[in-house]
Design a protein around this motif. Sequence first.
Motif, PDB file in Angstrom:
ATOM      1  N   LYS A  44      46.910  36.388  39.178  1.00 29.01           N
ATOM      2  CA  LYS A  44      48.232  37.003  39.218  1.00 29.01           C
ATOM      3  C   LYS A  44      48.818  36.838  40.611  1.00 29.01           C
ATOM      4  O   LYS A  44      48.187  37.162  41.622  1.00 29.01           O
ATOM      5  N   VAL A  45      50.034  36.287  40.673  1.00 29.24           N
ATOM      6  CA  VAL A  45      50.746  36.089  41.932  1.00 29.24           C
ATOM      7  C   VAL A  45      52.148  36.651  41.768  1.00 29.24           C
ATOM      8  O   VAL A  45      52.906  36.194  40.900  1.00 29.24           O
ATOM      9  N   GLU A  46      52.474  37.639  42.564  1.00 25.64           N
ATOM     10  CA  GLU A  46      53.785  38.282  42.524  1.00 25.64           C
ATOM     11  C   GLU A  46      54.173  38.672  41.094  1.00 25.64           C
ATOM     12  O   GLU A  46      55.303  38.480  40.653  1.00 25.64           O
ATOM     13  N   GLY A  47      53.211  39.179  40.352  1.00 22.22           N
ATOM     14  CA  GLY A  47      53.474  39.660  39.005  1.00 22.22           C
ATOM     15  C   GLY A  47      53.387  38.618  37.911  1.00 22.22           C
ATOM     16  O   GLY A  47      53.405  38.956  36.716  1.00 22.22           O
ATOM     17  N   GLU A  48      53.299  37.352  38.253  1.00 18.81           N
ATOM     18  CA  GLU A  48      53.201  36.287  37.247  1.00 18.81           C
ATOM     19  C   GLU A  48      51.744  35.894  37.030  1.00 18.81           C
ATOM     20  O   GLU A  48      50.963  35.812  37.992  1.00 18.81           O
ATOM     21  N   SER A  49      51.381  35.643  35.782  1.00 25.76           N
ATOM     22  CA  SER A  49      50.005  35.305  35.440  1.00 25.76           C
ATOM     23  C   SER A  49      49.819  33.800  35.285  1.00 25.76           C
ATOM     24  O   SER A  49      50.672  33.106  34.720  1.00 25.76           O
ATOM     25  N   PHE A  50      48.690  33.311  35.768  1.00 24.34           N
ATOM     26  CA  PHE A  50      48.318  31.900  35.647  1.00 24.34           C
ATOM     27  C   PHE A  50      46.921  31.855  35.037  1.00 24.34           C
ATOM     28  O   PHE A  50      45.976  32.447  35.562  1.00 24.34           O
ATOM     29  N   TYR A  51      46.789  31.135  33.924  1.00 29.82           N
ATOM     30  CA  TYR A  51      45.505  31.022  33.235  1.00 29.82           C
ATOM     31  C   TYR A  51      44.843  29.720  33.679  1.00 29.82           C
ATOM     32  O   TYR A  51      45.359  28.626  33.425  1.00 29.82           O
ATOM     33  N   VAL A  52      43.715  29.847  34.351  1.00 29.31           N
ATOM     34  CA  VAL A  52      43.074  28.688  34.964  1.00 29.31           C
ATOM     35  C   VAL A  52      41.590  28.667  34.629  1.00 29.31           C
ATOM     36  O   VAL A  52      41.028  29.645  34.123  1.00 29.31           O
ATOM     37  N   ASN A  53      40.961  27.544  34.930  1.00 28.30           N
ATOM     38  CA  ASN A  53      39.526  27.384  34.758  1.00 28.30           C
ATOM     39  C   ASN A  53      38.835  27.507  36.111  1.00 28.30           C
ATOM     40  O   ASN A  53      39.168  26.794  37.059  1.00 28.30           O
ATOM     41  N   ARG A  54      37.876  28.404  36.188  1.00 34.53           N
ATOM     42  CA  ARG A  54      37.170  28.660  37.454  1.00 34.53           C
ATOM     43  C   ARG A  54      36.506  27.391  38.006  1.00 34.53           C
ATOM     44  O   ARG A  54      36.633  27.072  39.182  1.00 34.53           O
ATOM     45  N   GLY A  55      35.777  26.714  37.140  1.00 40.65           N
ATOM     46  CA  GLY A  55      35.015  25.556  37.601  1.00 40.65           C
ATOM     47  C   GLY A  55      35.890  24.469  38.175  1.00 40.65           C
ATOM     48  O   GLY A  55      35.561  23.857  39.200  1.00 40.65           O
ATOM     49  N   LEU A  67      35.887  32.530  45.959  1.00 41.46           N
ATOM     50  CA  LEU A  67      36.497  33.606  45.186  1.00 41.46           C
ATOM     51  C   LEU A  67      35.788  33.812  43.847  1.00 41.46           C
ATOM     52  O   LEU A  67      35.499  34.947  43.446  1.00 41.46           O
ATOM     53  N   PHE A  68      35.497  32.709  43.155  1.00 41.23           N
ATOM     54  CA  PHE A  68      34.935  32.788  41.806  1.00 41.23           C
ATOM     55  C   PHE A  68      33.413  32.898  41.771  1.00 41.23           C
ATOM     56  O   PHE A  68      32.850  33.514  40.873  1.00 41.23           O
ATOM     57  N   PHE A  69      32.761  32.264  42.750  1.00 39.68           N
ATOM     58  CA  PHE A  69      31.298  32.182  42.680  1.00 39.68           C
ATOM     59  C   PHE A  69      30.610  32.745  43.927  1.00 39.68           C
ATOM     60  O   PHE A  69      29.420  32.502  44.128  1.00 39.68           O
ATOM     61  N   GLY A  70      31.366  33.471  44.742  1.00 42.67           N
ATOM     62  CA  GLY A  70      30.784  34.080  45.920  1.00 42.67           C
ATOM     63  C   GLY A  70      30.200  35.449  45.617  1.00 42.67           C
ATOM     64  O   GLY A  70      29.968  35.811  44.456  1.00 42.67           O
ATOM     65  N   CYS A  71      30.004  36.214  46.650  1.00 39.97           N
ATOM     66  CA  CYS A  71      29.381  37.533  46.500  1.00 39.97           C
ATOM     67  C   CYS A  71      30.400  38.661  46.398  1.00 39.97           C
ATOM     68  O   CYS A  71      30.018  39.834  46.349  1.00 39.97           O
ATOM     69  N   GLY A  72      31.708  38.323  46.395  1.00 49.72           N
ATOM     70  CA  GLY A  72      32.733  39.347  46.330  1.00 49.72           C
ATOM     71  C   GLY A  72      32.884  39.918  44.930  1.00 49.72           C
ATOM     72  O   GLY A  72      32.395  39.357  43.935  1.00 49.72           O
ATOM     73  N   VAL A  73      33.602  41.034  44.841  1.00 47.68           N
ATOM     74  CA  VAL A  73      33.783  41.699  43.551  1.00 47.68           C
ATOM     75  C   VAL A  73      34.627  40.858  42.603  1.00 47.68           C
ATOM     76  O   VAL A  73      34.532  40.983  41.377  1.00 47.68           O
ATOM     77  N   GLU A  74      35.462  39.942  43.152  1.00 49.00           N
ATOM     78  CA  GLU A  74      36.324  39.121  42.309  1.00 49.00           C
ATOM     79  C   GLU A  74      35.527  38.188  41.408  1.00 49.00           C
ATOM     80  O   GLU A  74      36.010  37.755  40.348  1.00 49.00           O
ATOM     81  N   SER A  75      34.316  37.828  41.832  1.00 46.85           N
ATOM     82  CA  SER A  75      33.533  36.860  41.058  1.00 46.85           C
ATOM     83  C   SER A  75      33.182  37.366  39.656  1.00 46.85           C
ATOM     84  O   SER A  75      32.883  36.562  38.764  1.00 46.85           O
ATOM     85  N   SER A  76      33.243  38.682  39.453  1.00 47.88           N
ATOM     86  CA  SER A  76      32.897  39.241  38.144  1.00 47.88           C
ATOM     87  C   SER A  76      34.129  39.682  37.353  1.00 47.88           C
ATOM     88  O   SER A  76      33.999  40.214  36.246  1.00 47.88           O
ATOM     89  N   ARG A  77      35.308  39.452  37.895  1.00 51.93           N
ATOM     90  CA  ARG A  77      36.524  39.882  37.222  1.00 51.93           C
ATOM     91  C   ARG A  77      37.154  38.760  36.424  1.00 51.93           C
ATOM     92  O   ARG A  77      37.054  37.588  36.784  1.00 51.93           O
ATOM     93  N   ARG A  78      37.864  39.134  35.362  1.00 51.50           N
ATOM     94  CA  ARG A  78      38.589  38.167  34.558  1.00 51.50           C
ATOM     95  C   ARG A  78      40.062  38.077  34.976  1.00 51.50           C
ATOM     96  O   ARG A  78      40.757  37.142  34.581  1.00 51.50           O
ATOM     97  N   ARG A  79      40.525  39.056  35.741  1.00 51.40           N
ATOM     98  CA  ARG A  79      41.901  39.053  36.257  1.00 51.40           C
ATOM     99  C   ARG A  79      41.834  39.296  37.762  1.00 51.40           C
ATOM    100  O   ARG A  79      41.276  40.301  38.217  1.00 51.40           O
ATOM    101  N   ILE A  80      42.416  38.373  38.516  1.00 48.69           N
ATOM    102  CA  ILE A  80      42.349  38.455  39.977  1.00 48.69           C
ATOM    103  C   ILE A  80      43.752  38.294  40.558  1.00 48.69           C
ATOM    104  O   ILE A  80      44.488  37.378  40.172  1.00 48.69           O
ATOM    105  N   GLU A  81      44.102  39.155  41.477  1.00 50.39           N
ATOM    106  CA  GLU A  81      45.405  39.054  42.132  1.00 50.39           C
ATOM    107  C   GLU A  81      45.268  38.267  43.428  1.00 50.39           C
ATOM    108  O   GLU A  81      44.399  38.550  44.254  1.00 50.39           O
ATOM    109  N   ILE A  82      46.137  37.287  43.597  1.00 53.99           N
ATOM    110  CA  ILE A  82      46.174  36.477  44.819  1.00 53.99           C
ATOM    111  C   ILE A  82      47.354  36.956  45.656  1.00 53.99           C
ATOM    112  O   ILE A  82      48.503  36.902  45.211  1.00 53.99           O
ATOM    113  N   LYS A  83      47.086  37.407  46.853  1.00 52.41           N
ATOM    114  CA  LYS A  83      48.141  37.913  47.723  1.00 52.41           C
ATOM    115  C   LYS A  83      48.423  36.933  48.853  1.00 52.41           C
ATOM    116  O   LYS A  83      47.598  36.098  49.195  1.00 52.41           O
ATOM    117  N   GLY A  84      49.603  37.059  49.417  1.00 57.82           N
ATOM    118  CA  GLY A  84      49.954  36.259  50.591  1.00 57.82           C
ATOM    119  C   GLY A  84      50.518  34.888  50.294  1.00 57.82           C
ATOM    120  O   GLY A  84      50.681  34.081  51.219  1.00 57.82           O
TER     121      GLY A  84
END
Length: 302
Positions: A44-55, A67-84
């Motif tokens: 999700k970027v500025e309220g718009e959703s983008f459906y993508v493949n992690r790999g 983001l997808f395969f690191g140790c952060g909490v985002e790696s286990s989420r199905r919806r991630i917000e990208i800021k900046g």
Amino acid sequence: MACRADTELQPPSFEPPLLSEQINQTEEEQLAVEPDVIPDVTLKVEGESFYVNRGRLALQSPYFRALFFGCGVESSRRRIEIKGVNVEHFRILMEHSRTCNLALDRNNVLEILRTADYLQLEGARLLCSKFLERELHLSNCVGMMAFAWQLGCSQLYTAARQVVLTHFSAVYTQEDFLSLSKESIADLLASDDLTIMKDDLALEAVLRWVAFDPKREEHFLELIELVRPESLSLPFLTELLTRMKSSDHRAQLICKLNQYFPASWSMGRSVRRTRAGETLFVLGGFPKTFFLNPPNLARQFL
């Protein structure tokens, strides 16, 4: 060159140059992508959703890999917000990641490059850099050099720097030149590719850059070391002497030069650049090398 400069070395940003070309196909070999890869995460970027493949994104970008395969909490989420990032620029980059087509024009290329740099999408970053290389001009080469250094675009930086060195006499009077860092000024003056017939221009460029900001006076003598005294013309030196009687900042700098001669000037250690030079005058058929000697500039010529 270093991939990134620290805060003190980063040149300022500049106004976008006039760009006229559009790229719809890549020119460099791109990472092969599967056309029917199933999206498995929503960005999700500025309220718009983008459906993508992690790999697929992870293969194209260390940012997304972490983001997808690191140790952060985002790696286990199905919806991630990208800021900046800007949603329009993000949309273009996601299209590029899927199709390898990148739509660039005169209005978006700089921001697309910034966004690609932020997201570490090297393929798109390279295309933006190539686009800007073809648009280099006397009116934008100084700003482009600073911009490329700021983002660590080595090829664009090298190309812009070469234009600056080749056309130094035309670009050192530009406003962008005054915003360059001391390190950038020193790099240009020390280069064997600096194309000037006389070092009058080099000294004038130093005076102009230092006089723009009183805080730069501490760098004056260091930069003057890079000027070749044997390539200064007698008329220009005479003009410098007349300026000493003035009250402006440049006159003060000239007085400082008169008082504190660089060691390389007094000992004749400067090295000629690989370019055509001019001798000041000839005595008995042999060119005379003219060095300035301490302790007084005026004594040498009066």
